[in-house]
Design an enzyme around this catalytic site. Structure first.
Site, PDB file in Angstrom:
ATOM      1  N   THR A 114     -10.133  44.674  38.879  1.00 21.25           N
ATOM      2  CA  THR A 114      -9.712  45.954  38.295  1.00 21.25           C
ATOM      3  C   THR A 114     -10.888  46.824  37.851  1.00 21.25           C
ATOM      4  OG1 THR A 114      -9.531  44.887  36.134  1.00 21.25           O
ATOM      5  CG2 THR A 114      -7.516  45.018  37.477  1.00 21.25           C
ATOM      6  N   CYS A 115     -12.101  46.353  38.033  1.00 25.28           N
ATOM      7  CA  CYS A 115     -13.303  47.070  37.577  1.00 25.28           C
ATOM      8  C   CYS A 115     -13.739  48.105  38.621  1.00 25.28           C
ATOM      9  CB  CYS A 115     -14.417  46.065  37.317  1.00 25.28           C
ATOM     10  SG  CYS A 115     -16.010  46.806  36.931  1.00 25.28           S
ATOM     11  N   ASP A 116     -13.798  49.368  38.215  1.00 21.33           N
ATOM     12  CA  ASP A 116     -14.215  50.434  39.132  1.00 21.33           C
ATOM     13  C   ASP A 116     -15.632  50.231  39.652  1.00 21.33           C
ATOM     14  OD1 ASP A 116     -11.786  51.749  38.963  1.00 21.33           O
ATOM     15  OD2 ASP A 116     -12.452  53.096  37.361  1.00 21.33           O
TER      16      ASP A 116
END
Length: 105
Positions: free
Chosen positions: A8-10
């Site tokens: 979920t980390c950009d």
């Protein structure tokens, strides 16, 4: 090449997009491989813990003073991301220096 981080980390997604041969290892879902945190802490020290994260800010002071190895094992989202293993060489973050070292755009 392995990118350790969160799905979920950009920033992890940006790294993966620029490193087509890399695979993501989601540390929140899978934990850390044996020995990785010890190597990363030896290489990066306290910089491995993201003290700007929501997770860090939500921890009580008593938790924050625990040894980094224990803290990261219990709260993988505290790790500064991404941690990239390029054939044994570790890189932390997605800075211009890391991108240049990895030959990424």
């Amino acid at each position: 090449m392995i990118v350790y981080g969160l799905s979920t980390c950009d920033t992890c997604r940006k790294a993966l997009k620029s490193l087509p041969d890399a695979t993501l290892f989601d540390v929140r879902d899978r934990g850390f491989p044996k020995g990785l945190l010890t190597r990363a802490l030896a290489a990066f020290g306290s910089a491995l813990i993201n003290t700007r994260s929501t997770t860090w800010r939500s921890l009580p002071e008593s938790e924050r003073t625990r040894p980094a190895l224990e803290l990261l094992n219990d709260h993988p989202a505290l790790m500064k991301r991404p941690l990239i293993d390029d054939d044994g060489t570790l890189h932390l973050g997605w800075t211009p220096e890391v991108r240049q070292a990895l030959g990424a755009a």
